[in-house]
Structures are given as C-alpha cells and as structure tokens.
Design a protein around this motif. Structure first.
Motif, mmCIF file in Angstrom:
data_model
loop_
_atom_site.group_PDB
_atom_site.id
_atom_site.type_symbol
_atom_site.label_atom_id
_atom_site.label_comp_id
_atom_site.label_asym_id
_atom_site.label_seq_id
_atom_site.Cartn_x
_atom_site.Cartn_y
_atom_site.Cartn_z
ATOM 1 N N PHE A 42 -5.286 1.706 6.599
ATOM 2 C CA PHE A 42 -4.122 2.090 7.425
ATOM 3 C C PHE A 42 -2.989 1.225 7.373
ATOM 4 C CE2 PHE A 42 -2.455 1.160 11.681
ATOM 5 C CZ PHE A 42 -2.145 2.532 12.304
ATOM 6 N N SER A 44 -0.078 -1.084 7.437
ATOM 7 C CA SER A 44 0.671 -1.596 8.466
ATOM 8 C C SER A 44 1.216 -0.567 9.159
ATOM 9 C CB SER A 44 2.108 -2.492 7.907
ATOM 10 O OG SER A 44 2.579 -1.360 6.925
ATOM 11 N N GLY A 45 0.696 0.662 9.197
ATOM 12 C CA GLY A 45 0.926 1.646 9.898
ATOM 13 C C GLY A 45 2.042 2.579 9.441
ATOM 14 N N ALA A 60 -8.895 3.870 12.639
ATOM 15 C CA ALA A 60 -8.197 3.146 11.287
ATOM 16 C C ALA A 60 -9.321 2.421 10.671
ATOM 17 C CB ALA A 60 -7.059 2.317 11.901
ATOM 18 N N GLU A 62 -9.110 -0.732 8.074
ATOM 19 C CA GLU A 62 -8.130 -1.680 7.673
ATOM 20 C C GLU A 62 -8.632 -3.277 7.466
ATOM 21 O OE1 GLU A 62 -5.714 -3.667 5.530
ATOM 22 O OE2 GLU A 62 -5.161 -1.558 5.906
ATOM 23 N N SER A 64 -7.245 -5.912 6.387
ATOM 24 C CA SER A 64 -6.370 -7.142 6.258
ATOM 25 C C SER A 64 -5.932 -7.414 7.926
ATOM 26 C CB SER A 64 -5.156 -6.884 5.751
ATOM 27 O OG SER A 64 -4.135 -7.589 5.901
ATOM 28 N N ASP A 65 -6.112 -8.398 8.500
ATOM 29 C CA ASP A 65 -5.605 -8.687 9.841
ATOM 30 C C ASP A 65 -4.216 -8.694 9.859
ATOM 31 O OD1 ASP A 65 -8.216 -9.004 10.928
ATOM 32 O OD2 ASP A 65 -8.234 -11.151 10.525
ATOM 33 N N TRP A 68 -2.525 -5.471 10.020
ATOM 34 C CA TRP A 68 -2.817 -4.926 11.260
ATOM 35 C C TRP A 68 -1.716 -5.331 12.378
ATOM 36 C CZ3 TRP A 68 -5.073 -0.836 12.983
ATOM 37 C CH2 TRP A 68 -5.201 -0.580 14.214
ATOM 38 N N ARG A 69 -1.613 -6.736 12.182
ATOM 39 C CA ARG A 69 -0.420 -7.239 12.917
ATOM 40 C C ARG A 69 0.846 -6.526 12.493
ATOM 41 N NH1 ARG A 69 -3.744 -11.868 12.042
ATOM 42 N NH2 ARG A 69 -2.111 -12.662 10.352
ATOM 43 N N ALA A 71 1.398 -3.549 11.850
ATOM 44 C CA ALA A 71 1.491 -2.459 12.550
ATOM 45 C C ALA A 71 1.766 -2.455 13.985
ATOM 46 C CB ALA A 71 0.101 -1.698 12.176
ATOM 47 N N ARG A 84 -8.852 0.195 15.570
ATOM 48 C CA ARG A 84 -9.147 -0.301 14.302
ATOM 49 C C ARG A 84 -10.599 -0.377 14.372
ATOM 50 N NH1 ARG A 84 -7.907 -6.349 12.075
ATOM 51 N NH2 ARG A 84 -8.607 -5.932 9.963
ATOM 52 N N THR A 87 -13.415 -2.354 8.568
ATOM 53 C CA THR A 87 -12.338 -2.970 7.667
ATOM 54 C C THR A 87 -12.943 -2.563 6.116
ATOM 55 O OG1 THR A 87 -14.114 -4.884 7.448
ATOM 56 C CG2 THR A 87 -12.097 -5.108 8.991
#
Length: 137
Positions: A42, A44-45, A60, A62, A64-65, A68-69, A71, A84, A87
């Motif tokens: 996913f 960064s969207g 989703a 993903e 990577s935190d 995700w932030r 996104a 989410r 992972t």
C-alpha cells in the motif's frame, strides 16, 4: 526493519513513484477494481486517488510505518475505508476467498519471495477474483 527501509525508502518511493508519469499506469491497474480489495504494498497510498467507485473497502498490507504515516492525507481525502491489516505480503492475515479483487503496483520486486505472495493473493481472492498489477521487472 532498518532505518533506510523504514524511514528513507518510503519517502523516496512517495516522491519518485508519485510522479505524474506513473498516473496512467496506476489508473490502468486500478481500473476494474471492485468490492473488497486487497492491496499489497500500500505504501503511502499513491493508488488511493485512482480507486474506482466500485471499491467498497481496501485491506492494506504495508510493512513500513513511515509509509503508512505518509498515506494519512490521502486516506483522509478518500471516501473508501482502508484498513491496514498486515505487514507481510508473503503471509496474509486475511481469510481465504474474502477479497473480490487484488492490487499490487511496483511491489513484487521488494518482496523476498514473490511467488509466495502471489500464492497468498490467489488464496484470499474469491473464485473469479482478479489480480491487478503494474510491475517494472
């Protein structure tokens, strides 16, 4: 996950893969998505603006935190609910035959065992479900 993988790479991908030249490829990969969509990688969207109206929800995956932030703004602007769910694209925490369609864009090259990821996608797709993808290799 290393500092590079969790902090630097997601920002580089957001900038480079968010370039306008990628938009036609994202639009084509997202065309025909419907119902409950599994999106592996996913990030960064970047695909969110290209989801068609027939998408009801997105599951989703993903790792990577930081991605995700990144996104957050795209998720806030979207009418499509995105959860989410995990992972690791090689081992999906998603029930068998629970997704109508699946999406992955420029992701399989970053998964250590892409064949395992494709097997997992097949497992979670409903009969007749389709995989939509864009890859460079």
């Amino acid at each position: 996950m290393s500092v590079y993988a969790n902090r630097i790479r997601p920002r580089l991908i957001d900038v480079t893969c968010g370039a306008a030249q990628a938009h036609p490829h994202r639009e084509r990969a997202c065309a025909g998505l419907r119902g409950r969509v599994l999106e592996i990688g996913f990030g960064s969207g970047l695909n969110v603006p290209f989801y068609p109206a027939a998408v009801a929800e997105v599951v989703a995956i993903e790792p990577s935190d930081a991605a995700w932030r990144l996104a957050g703004g795209r998720l806030a602007a979207s009418a499509v609910p995105v959860e989410r769910a995990g992972t690791d694209g090689q081992s999906l925490p998603v029930p068998e035959a629970s997704c109508d369609t699946a999406l992955t864009t420029w992701t399989l090259c970053a998964i250590p065992d892409p064949a395992a990821a494709v097997r997992e996608i097949r497992r979670v797709l409903k009969p007749g479900g389709t995989l939509h993808f864009a890859e460079h290799g």
